[in-house]
Design an enzyme around this catalytic site. Structure first.
Site, PDB file in Angstrom:
ATOM      1  N   ASN A  13      55.430  38.893  39.834  1.00 48.85           N
ATOM      2  CA  ASN A  13      54.249  39.485  40.476  1.00 48.85           C
ATOM      3  C   ASN A  13      53.337  38.380  40.977  1.00 48.85           C
ATOM      4  O   ASN A  13      53.264  37.296  40.434  1.00 48.85           O
ATOM      5  CB  ASN A  13      53.523  40.480  39.567  1.00 48.85           C
ATOM      6  CG  ASN A  13      52.570  39.840  38.594  1.00 48.85           C
ATOM      7  OD1 ASN A  13      52.740  38.688  38.249  1.00 48.85           O
ATOM      8  ND2 ASN A  13      51.596  40.572  38.130  1.00 48.85           N
TER       9      ASN A  13
HETATM   10  O1  PMT Z   1      48.734  31.582  44.991  1.00 49.24           O
HETATM   11  P1  PMT Z   1      48.413  30.101  45.167  1.00 49.24           P
HETATM   12  O2  PMT Z   1      47.334  29.834  46.182  1.00 49.24           O
HETATM   13  O3  PMT Z   1      49.650  29.275  45.379  1.00 49.24           O
HETATM   14  O4  PMT Z   1      47.790  29.624  43.751  1.00 49.24           O
HETATM   15  C1  PMT Z   1      48.611  29.514  42.604  1.00 49.24           C
HETATM   16  C2  PMT Z   1      47.902  29.973  41.350  1.00 49.24           C
HETATM   17  C3  PMT Z   1      46.841  28.991  41.000  1.00 49.24           C
HETATM   18  C4  PMT Z   1      47.340  31.378  41.603  1.00 49.24           C
HETATM   19  C5  PMT Z   1      48.958  30.109  40.188  1.00 49.24           C
HETATM   20  O5  PMT Z   1      49.592  28.896  39.992  1.00 49.24           O
HETATM   21  C6  PMT Z   1      48.271  30.579  38.889  1.00 49.24           C
HETATM   22  O6  PMT Z   1      47.758  29.825  38.103  1.00 49.24           O
HETATM   23  N1  PMT Z   1      48.312  31.917  38.652  1.00 49.24           N
HETATM   24  C7  PMT Z   1      47.712  32.572  37.481  1.00 49.24           C
HETATM   25  C8  PMT Z   1      46.234  32.619  37.647  1.00 49.24           C
HETATM   26  C9  PMT Z   1      45.583  33.412  36.548  1.00 49.24           C
HETATM   27  O7  PMT Z   1      45.244  34.558  36.752  1.00 49.24           O
HETATM   28  O8  PMT Z   1      45.463  32.846  35.365  1.00 49.24           O
HETATM   29  P2  PMT Z   1      44.746  33.563  34.130  1.00 49.24           P
HETATM   30  O9  PMT Z   1      44.605  32.477  33.154  1.00 49.24           O
HETATM   31  O10 PMT Z   1      43.528  34.298  34.552  1.00 49.24           O
HETATM   32  O11 PMT Z   1      45.816  34.647  33.649  1.00 49.24           O
HETATM   33  C10 PMT Z   1      46.834  34.310  32.728  1.00 49.24           C
HETATM   34  C11 PMT Z   1      48.071  35.155  32.982  1.00 49.24           C
HETATM   35  O12 PMT Z   1      47.774  36.550  32.795  1.00 49.24           O
HETATM   36  C12 PMT Z   1      48.656  35.014  34.378  1.00 49.24           C
HETATM   37  O13 PMT Z   1      50.059  34.990  34.254  1.00 49.24           O
HETATM   38  C13 PMT Z   1      48.201  36.293  35.096  1.00 49.24           C
HETATM   39  O14 PMT Z   1      49.154  36.700  36.067  1.00 49.24           O
HETATM   40  C14 PMT Z   1      48.143  37.294  33.937  1.00 49.24           C
HETATM   41  N2  PMT Z   1      47.150  38.375  34.107  1.00 49.24           N
HETATM   42  C15 PMT Z   1      45.820  38.087  34.224  1.00 49.24           C
HETATM   43  C16 PMT Z   1      44.890  39.127  34.333  1.00 49.24           C
HETATM   44  C17 PMT Z   1      45.356  40.467  34.336  1.00 49.24           C
HETATM   45  N3  PMT Z   1      44.519  41.488  34.452  1.00 49.24           N
HETATM   46  N4  PMT Z   1      46.686  40.719  34.227  1.00 49.24           N
HETATM   47  C18 PMT Z   1      47.586  39.703  34.115  1.00 49.24           C
HETATM   48  O15 PMT Z   1      48.786  39.950  34.017  1.00 49.24           O
END
Ligand code: PMT
Length: 216
Positions: A13
């Site tokens: 996703n």
């Molecule tokens: O798309 P680009 O411009 O290439 O940028 C890449 C990126 C920086 C987006 C990518 O490498 C990245 O880090 N994606 C995850 C960003 C994020 O949401 O991190 P988080 O620490 O907030 O979330 C942690 C995990 O939980 C992630 O796998 C996210 O998909 C998931 N999540 C978060 C919130 C939510 N409501 N549901 C989720 O599943």
């Protein structure tokens, strides 16, 4: 790795841009059957990838939960919004007062919900961090109950909307730094790690049993 993940059904996703598409492309290249669930972006669908377009975090949650039942590996790259407006405005908000406040409510955590499924696939998430990358990413892996977390530093010129990225990947018994490089190359390196850990994990046993039952 082509052989390693050849029989694998794979779900990714993605919401914001390049990294998720690069991961989906690398998985398809490696021979996996890939479904990419994407938020609104202007990127071409990688060859061989089935794409489902969604708009909101709620739509993405629903699409993932429906597709994930037939999936061996789920990779969550999307920067999903953690909150949404409690009461979305049906029309443009007029600027009548000097200040307004918005009530926000939590969105479901898609990755944690997939990892908590009774028959969960191998799960890999990303962690976008601006500080304390190592400890925050390890905490996130445990809190969400996922098999692997790929941490990346985000901020000015890093992570989001750039051509390059770097990852520090953690799993239960190990970690590996993938130094800064193009997102396509990085996605292939990450897929190698996922394939290795998937093969070592209990999820792989389920696939072998399933295949054994299939061919009986
Ligand atoms: O798309 P680009 O411009 O290439 O940028 C890449 C990126 C920086 C987006 C990518 O490498 C990245 O880090 N994606 C995850 C960003 C994020 O949401 O991190 P988080 O620490 O907030 O979330 C942690 C995990 O939980 C992630 O796998 C996210 O998909 C998931 N999540 C978060 C919130 C939510 N409501 N549901 C989720 O599943």
């Amino acid at each position: 790795t082509r052989e390693a993940i050849d029989p694998v059904r794979f779900l990714s996703n993605h919401s914001s841009g390049r990294m998720g598409f690069a991961v989906a492309a690398a998985a398809a290249e490696a021979g996996a059957a890939v479904t990419l669930i994407s938020g609104p972006v202007s990127l071409a669908t990688p060859p061989g990838v089935q794409r489902i377009d969604v708009e909101s975090a709620a739509d993405m949650y629903a699409a993932v939960m429906q597709a994930v039942t037939s999936t061996d590996i789920f990779i969550s790259v999307a920067a999903v919004a953690d909150y949404r407006p409690a009461v979305p405005a049906p029309q443009k908000i007029k600027k009548e007062s000097a200040e307004i406040s918005l009530d926000l409510i939590r969105n479901p955590d898609i990755l944690a919900a997939v990892a908590a499924l009774p028959d969960a696939p191998f799960t890999a998430g990303f962690a976008a961090e601006t500080e304390s990358i190592v400890s925050n990413a390890q905490d996130k892996r445990l809190a969400k109950g996922v098999d692997m977390i790929a941490a990346n530093r985000v901020g000015a010129g890093l992570g989001f909307n750039s051509e390059e990225n770097a990852l520090h990947v953690f799993w239960e018994k190990g970690e590996q730094v993938l130094p800064v490089t193009g997102k396509v190359k990085l996605a292939r390196q990450l897929l190698n790690l996922i394939a290795e850990q998937f093969q070592r994990s209990h999820h792989q046993e389920k696939v072998i049993k399933f295949n054994a039952k299939d061919s009986a």
